[in-house]
Structures are given as structure tokens and as C-alpha cells.
Design an enzyme around this catalytic site. Structure first.
Site, mmCIF file in Angstrom:
data_model
loop_
_atom_site.group_PDB
_atom_site.id
_atom_site.type_symbol
_atom_site.label_atom_id
_atom_site.label_comp_id
_atom_site.label_asym_id
_atom_site.label_seq_id
_atom_site.Cartn_x
_atom_site.Cartn_y
_atom_site.Cartn_z
ATOM 1 N N CYS A 1 72.990 -50.680 2.674
ATOM 2 C CA CYS A 1 71.602 -50.904 2.126
ATOM 3 C C CYS A 1 71.510 -52.189 1.950
ATOM 4 C CB CYS A 1 71.481 -49.929 0.684
ATOM 5 S SG CYS A 1 72.018 -50.666 -0.603
ATOM 6 N N GLU B 1 77.418 -41.985 -8.570
ATOM 7 C CA GLU B 1 75.878 -41.705 -8.978
ATOM 8 C C GLU B 1 75.738 -41.527 -10.634
ATOM 9 O OE1 GLU B 1 74.813 -38.558 -6.160
ATOM 10 O OE2 GLU B 1 74.813 -39.971 -4.632
ATOM 11 N N ASN C 1 80.923 -44.591 -3.943
ATOM 12 C CA ASN C 1 79.601 -44.468 -4.533
ATOM 13 C C ASN C 1 79.827 -43.683 -5.460
ATOM 14 O OD1 ASN C 1 79.784 -42.330 -2.608
ATOM 15 N ND2 ASN C 1 77.467 -42.006 -2.517
ATOM 16 N N GLU D 1 79.961 -49.988 -1.322
ATOM 17 C CA GLU D 1 80.473 -51.440 -1.027
ATOM 18 C C GLU D 1 80.316 -52.183 -2.166
ATOM 19 O OE1 GLU D 1 78.067 -49.239 0.177
ATOM 20 O OE2 GLU D 1 77.663 -49.632 2.400
ATOM 21 N N CYS E 1 73.330 -54.121 -1.052
ATOM 22 C CA CYS E 1 74.607 -54.304 -0.617
ATOM 23 C C CYS E 1 74.829 -55.701 0.113
ATOM 24 C CB CYS E 1 75.465 -53.163 -0.091
ATOM 25 S SG CYS E 1 75.666 -51.867 -1.375
ATOM 26 N N CYS F 1 76.515 -48.140 -4.857
ATOM 27 C CA CYS F 1 77.030 -47.896 -3.711
ATOM 28 C C CYS F 1 78.409 -48.300 -3.602
ATOM 29 C CB CYS F 1 76.224 -48.746 -2.841
ATOM 30 S SG CYS F 1 74.514 -48.342 -2.220
HETATM 31 N N1 THU Z 1 75.178 -45.075 -0.495
HETATM 32 C C1 THU Z 1 76.338 -45.917 -0.436
HETATM 33 O O1 THU Z 1 76.994 -45.996 -1.494
HETATM 34 N N2 THU Z 1 76.286 -47.049 0.634
HETATM 35 C C2 THU Z 1 75.608 -46.880 1.568
HETATM 36 O O2 THU Z 1 75.560 -47.809 2.201
HETATM 37 C C3 THU Z 1 74.287 -46.229 1.454
HETATM 38 C C4 THU Z 1 73.907 -45.263 0.436
HETATM 39 C C5 THU Z 1 75.230 -44.053 -1.398
HETATM 40 C C6 THU Z 1 74.201 -44.291 -2.730
HETATM 41 C C7 THU Z 1 73.945 -43.026 -3.092
HETATM 42 O O3 THU Z 1 75.160 -42.698 -4.167
HETATM 43 C C8 THU Z 1 73.991 -42.052 -1.837
HETATM 44 O O4 THU Z 1 74.820 -43.066 -0.931
HETATM 45 C C9 THU Z 1 72.603 -41.541 -1.157
HETATM 46 O O5 THU Z 1 72.225 -42.572 -0.788
#
Ligand code: THU
Length: 139
Positions: A94, A45, A43, A56, A97, A54
Site C-alpha cells: 500500500c 488487525e 498484518n 511490510e 508502506c 500491514c
Molecule cells: N495489508 C498488508 O498487510 N499489506 C499490503 O500490502 C496490503 C494490505 C493488510 C492490511 C489489512 O490487514 C488487510 O491486508 C486488508 O487490507
């Protein structure tokens, strides 16, 4: 037969690259193609939040941008950066994804959720995305 343990290990390697100055929630994904290639994703940000990607989708977009279209499985790990491996929970993908998965994968695509190197659960895309008829007819 999918080597689940190898994919989980790759997801933990991917997790090390997570850019998470805001949530401190580190996610790693390892996406397996039909030909046996593995694409890692973490991920990433943003201070303005919505551009956050994310793990994925990072893995999918890396792979698709390299010409890949056939996928077998993805392993996902996610936890607070200070939580030791094995002490956290599973990190399910999520909705966004899951939607991307339906774009490129069949109903038997496997989603491996791991909370340690050898504690994992395997789902199919049909199970985590019910009521969607796959494959989609995008091409
Ligand atoms: N996130 C992911 O990368 N994948 C997931 O399956 C759940 C959420 C990330 C997004 C954000 O950077 C952090 O996790 C918190 O939500």
C-alpha cells in the site's frame, strides 16, 4: 545476489502469523538487511480498524527497533486465507508502506511480489515510488 526464493519462503512463514479476524486477508513479508538478517512481518488487525498494521511495516518496525537501518529487499505475499498458494494474485504494498520504504531504503531496494513459492516478480523502490528522490536526507 539476493536469494529471492529464500525470501519468498520466509514471507510465507510470516504470513502464517497474520492476525486477520476482520478482513481474512493474510499478508506476510520478509525483509532482508545488508548483513543478511531476515525480519518477518505479518498484518495485525484491530476491531477499530485504523490501528491495523500491514505486514511490510511490521517487518520494518521490528527491524528498525532492533537497530537495523540498511535494507536490501523485501518479499511480500498476500491472499484471502482460504485461497491456496498459487491460486491468488500478487499483493503490492500500500501507499503507506511504500512511504515507509522511502524513509529507510535507497532507490535500488528490491520489492519481490510472489503468488507462489516460485512465481514472483521483482521491482525496485524507484519503480514503485516514482518522482521521489532517494535517498532521503533524514539524518
Ligand atoms: N495489508 C498488508 O498487510 N499489506 C499490503 O500490502 C496490503 C494490505 C493488510 C492490511 C489489512 O490487514 C488487510 O491486508 C486488508 O487490507
Amino acid at each position: 545476489m539476493t536469494d529471492y526464493k529464500l525470501l519468498v519462503k520466509e514471507a510465507y512463514e510470516a504470513q502464517k502469523m497474520a492476525y486477520i479476524p476482520y478482513s481474512h486477508w493474510a499478508v506476510g513479508a520478509a525483509l532482508l538487511t545488508k548483513e543478511g538478517k531476515i525480519y518477518r512481518g505479518c498484518n495485525i488487525e484491530s476491531s477499530t480498524f485504523s490501528p491495523t498494521n500491514c505486514a511490510e511495516r511490521t517487518a520494518f518496525f521490528k527491524a528498525v527497533s532492533e537497530g537495523e537501518r540498511n535494507f536490501v529487499a523485501i518479499a511480500i505475499v498476500g491472499n484471502d486465507k482460504d485461497t491456496p498458494i498459487g491460486e491468488g494474485d500478487f499483493c503490492p504494498p500500500c501507499g503507506v508502506c511504500r512511504q515507509v520504504m522511502t524513509e529507510f531504503c535507497q532507490s535500488d531496494f528490491e520489492i519481490i511480489l510472489a503468488r507462489s513459492y516460485d512465481d514472483y516478480k521483482v521491482y525496485t523502490l524507484a519503480e514503485i515510488m516514482p518522482l521521489v528522490s532517494l535517498p532521503l536526507k533524514g539524518e
